[in-house]
Design a protein around this motif. Structure first.
Motif, short mmCIF file in Angstrom:
data_model
loop_
_atom_site.label_atom_id
_atom_site.label_comp_id
_atom_site.label_asym_id
_atom_site.label_seq_id
_atom_site.Cartn_x
_atom_site.Cartn_y
_atom_site.Cartn_z
N HIS A 263 0.82 -1.22 0.00
CA HIS A 263 0.00 0.00 0.00
C HIS A 263 0.85 1.26 0.00
O HIS A 263 0.33 2.37 0.09
N GLY A 264 2.16 1.09 -0.08
CA GLY A 264 3.06 2.24 -0.06
C GLY A 264 3.35 2.76 1.33
O GLY A 264 3.98 3.80 1.49
N GLN A 265 2.90 2.02 2.35
CA GLN A 265 3.13 2.44 3.74
C GLN A 265 4.47 1.89 4.24
O GLN A 265 5.03 0.95 3.68
N VAL A 266 4.95 2.48 5.33
CA VAL A 266 6.24 2.08 5.90
C VAL A 266 6.20 0.62 6.35
O VAL A 266 5.26 0.19 7.03
N MET A 267 7.20 -0.14 5.94
CA MET A 267 7.43 -1.48 6.47
C MET A 267 8.77 -1.44 7.18
O MET A 267 9.80 -1.22 6.55
N GLU A 268 8.75 -1.61 8.48
CA GLU A 268 9.97 -1.48 9.26
C GLU A 268 11.05 -2.46 8.78
O GLU A 268 10.76 -3.56 8.32
N TYR A 269 12.29 -2.04 8.92
CA TYR A 269 13.43 -2.77 8.37
C TYR A 269 13.59 -4.18 8.94
O TYR A 269 14.26 -5.02 8.35
N ASP A 270 12.98 -4.47 10.10
CA ASP A 270 13.14 -5.78 10.73
C ASP A 270 11.89 -6.65 10.60
O ASP A 270 11.73 -7.63 11.33
N TYR A 271 11.02 -6.32 9.64
CA TYR A 271 9.74 -7.03 9.54
C TYR A 271 9.91 -8.47 9.05
O TYR A 271 9.30 -9.39 9.55
N VAL A 272 10.76 -8.66 8.06
CA VAL A 272 10.99 -10.01 7.50
C VAL A 272 12.25 -10.59 8.14
O VAL A 272 13.31 -9.96 8.11
N PRO A 273 12.16 -11.77 8.75
CA PRO A 273 13.33 -12.37 9.41
C PRO A 273 14.40 -12.78 8.41
O PRO A 273 14.14 -12.92 7.21
N ILE A 274 15.59 -13.00 8.90
CA ILE A 274 16.72 -13.33 8.04
C ILE A 274 16.52 -14.65 7.29
O ILE A 274 17.07 -14.84 6.20
N LYS A 275 15.71 -15.54 7.83
CA LYS A 275 15.44 -16.82 7.17
C LYS A 275 14.25 -16.75 6.22
O LYS A 275 13.92 -17.76 5.58
N GLY A 276 13.61 -15.57 6.10
CA GLY A 276 12.44 -15.48 5.25
C GLY A 276 11.35 -16.39 5.77
O GLY A 276 11.31 -16.73 6.95
N TYR A 277 10.46 -16.78 4.87
CA TYR A 277 9.43 -17.73 5.28
C TYR A 277 8.77 -18.37 4.07
O TYR A 277 8.45 -17.71 3.10
N ASN A 278 8.63 -19.62 4.09
CA ASN A 278 7.77 -20.53 3.33
C ASN A 278 8.30 -21.93 3.60
O ASN A 278 9.41 -22.10 4.14
N THR A 279 7.54 -22.93 3.24
CA THR A 279 7.89 -24.31 3.60
C THR A 279 9.21 -24.75 2.98
O THR A 279 10.03 -25.41 3.63
N LEU A 280 9.44 -24.39 1.73
CA LEU A 280 10.67 -24.80 1.07
C LEU A 280 11.89 -24.17 1.73
O LEU A 280 12.89 -24.86 1.99
N ILE A 281 11.81 -22.88 2.04
CA ILE A 281 12.93 -22.22 2.71
C ILE A 281 13.22 -22.89 4.05
O ILE A 281 14.38 -23.17 4.40
N SER A 282 12.17 -23.16 4.81
CA SER A 282 12.36 -23.79 6.13
C SER A 282 13.09 -25.11 6.01
O SER A 282 14.00 -25.41 6.80
N ARG A 283 12.72 -25.91 5.01
CA ARG A 283 13.35 -27.21 4.86
C ARG A 283 14.79 -27.08 4.36
O ARG A 283 15.67 -27.83 4.77
N LEU A 284 15.03 -26.13 3.46
CA LEU A 284 16.39 -25.92 2.99
C LEU A 284 17.30 -25.46 4.12
O LEU A 284 18.42 -25.98 4.29
N ILE A 285 16.84 -24.49 4.90
CA ILE A 285 17.66 -23.94 5.98
C ILE A 285 17.92 -24.98 7.06
O ILE A 285 18.90 -24.91 7.80
N ASP A 286 17.06 -25.98 7.13
CA ASP A 286 17.23 -27.05 8.12
C ASP A 286 18.35 -28.01 7.75
O ASP A 286 18.77 -28.83 8.57
#
Length: 365
Positions: A263-286
């Motif tokens: 929406h063009g609104q501020v998203m704070e710099y720490d909103y998304v964690p360093i590992k991101g998120y979705n099932t594939l990422i979780s399994r890869l990072i594991d």
């Protein structure tokens, strides 16, 4: 400075749509069926189809468009282009910066360039033109033929359940086939099934036979740096090489980045964690080996590419290039001060985001 070179000027596109067809376009704004039009660029004329594109952007004053070139002609080597309005981005450079950044770190990404669009003689405004991710996209890059799947909605989250925690009606839910045959959905079904069912002891070997792990981790570095919240479960395409059988991920729609949301609104710099998120990422990072690969790639990019000293010149060049055209914008010219100030906000976001990611590298140990 290796980031993508900029053109010296912005091309003007003249679009002509007759009154009845334009009324159809406006009255049926959710239709995917294009209306006929003429496109004139550099004294050459093309028969094209025009339709609106995107979701929430269709409700706004300035809408994004899809141009389809009537066969057998091509326009600049493509049969389809997307003209993004960038209406909710105060800078109008976030998408362009994102695709340039992805390419700079070694990812596939659509070519992007600014154009000034006029409709029936009146200026619609500045748009970001994106090439379509299709067979011609692959051919231009010397890539093997294969399948391309679009992540059409947030069911494309690499999981067996939807973001609303409902069981998916099909493994391929969330994807539409851009290039390939209907039976090729079996490749997506196999990918999603194995991501969610293969035991961890076998996951490293099994997933390496399905995706290009290094390229996927490079994409993860890019999306985590620029913080595209939606891009983890939509706003991407999957390309599967027929030669290697491996999937590669291609980013799409990246205006909600560099410190702003959809929406063009501020998203704070720490909103998304360093590992991101979705099932594939979780399994890869594991998988320890993949986690260390990701950490190494991220550390390198933080030192060499994702920092203000490297990115600021490109950001300011983009701003300088498009500013004269922003002054012609019927939607943004009255608030040029917001446009002028936005690059400072983006640079501060880069500094804050980079510091956050460096502090959280220990999470990947």
């Amino acid at each position: 400075m290796n980031i993508v070179d900029l053109p010296r000027e912005v091309s003007t596109y003249q679009l002509f749509i007759n009154k009845n067809n334009y009324k159809t376009l406006r009255d049926y704004m959710w239709s995917e069926d294009p209306v006929p039009a003429k496109l004139k660029v550099n004294q050459k004329q093309y028969d094209v189809g025009v339709a609106y594109r995107g979701y929430h952007i269709r409700k706004l004053k300035k809408k994004s468009l899809r141009l389809s070139i009537h066969p057998p002609k091509l326009f600049m080597g493509a049969r389809e282009y997307h003209l993004n309005a960038e209406y909710l981005d105060p800078s109008m450079i976030r998408s362009k910066l994102s695709f340039d950044f992805f390419k700079d770190i070694g990812n596939l990404a659509p070519a992007s360039e600014y154009i000034l669009l006029k409709l029936n003689g009146s200026t619609l405004g500045l748009y970001l033109q994106l090439e379509s991710v299709d067979d011609l996209f692959l051919k231009k890059r010397g890539l093997q033929a294969g399948n391309i799947f679009y992540a059409s909605n947030d069911d494309a989250n690499f999981s067996l359940i939807t973001p609303e925690n409902k069981i998916k009606h099909a493994l391929e839910a969330g994807y539409s086939l851009k290039i390939g045959l209907k039976e090729d959905y079996r490749y997506i079904r196999e990918l999603i099934y194995k991501i969610n069912t293969v035991p961890q002891s076998d996951f490293r070997n099994e997933i390496s036979n399905l995706i290009d792990v290094n390229k996927f981790l490079l994409w993860l570095v890019g999306i985590v740096c620029m913080q595209n919240y939606d891009g983890f479960i939509q706003n991407y395409a999957l390309y599967r090489s027929a030669a290697s059988g491996l999937f590669e991920i291609i980013p799409w729609d990246y205006d909600a980045t560099w410190g702003r949301d959809i929406h063009g609104q501020v998203m704070e710099y720490d909103y998304v964690p360093i590992k991101g998120y979705n099932t594939l990422i979780s399994r890869l990072i594991d998988v320890p080996e993949f986690r260390q690969m990701y950490k190494s790639l991220l550390e390198t990019i933080l030192e060499t590419k994702f920092n203000a000293s490297y990115l600021e010149p490109h950001i300011l060049s983009l701003q300088s290039m498009i500013r004269p055209y922003i002054l012609q914008e019927p939607y943004k010219s009255k608030d040029i001060s917001s446009f002028d100030m936005e690059t400072e906000y983006m640079i501060q976001f880069i500094n804050n985001r980079r510091a956050y990611l460096k502090n959280h590298l220990v999470d990947l140990n």
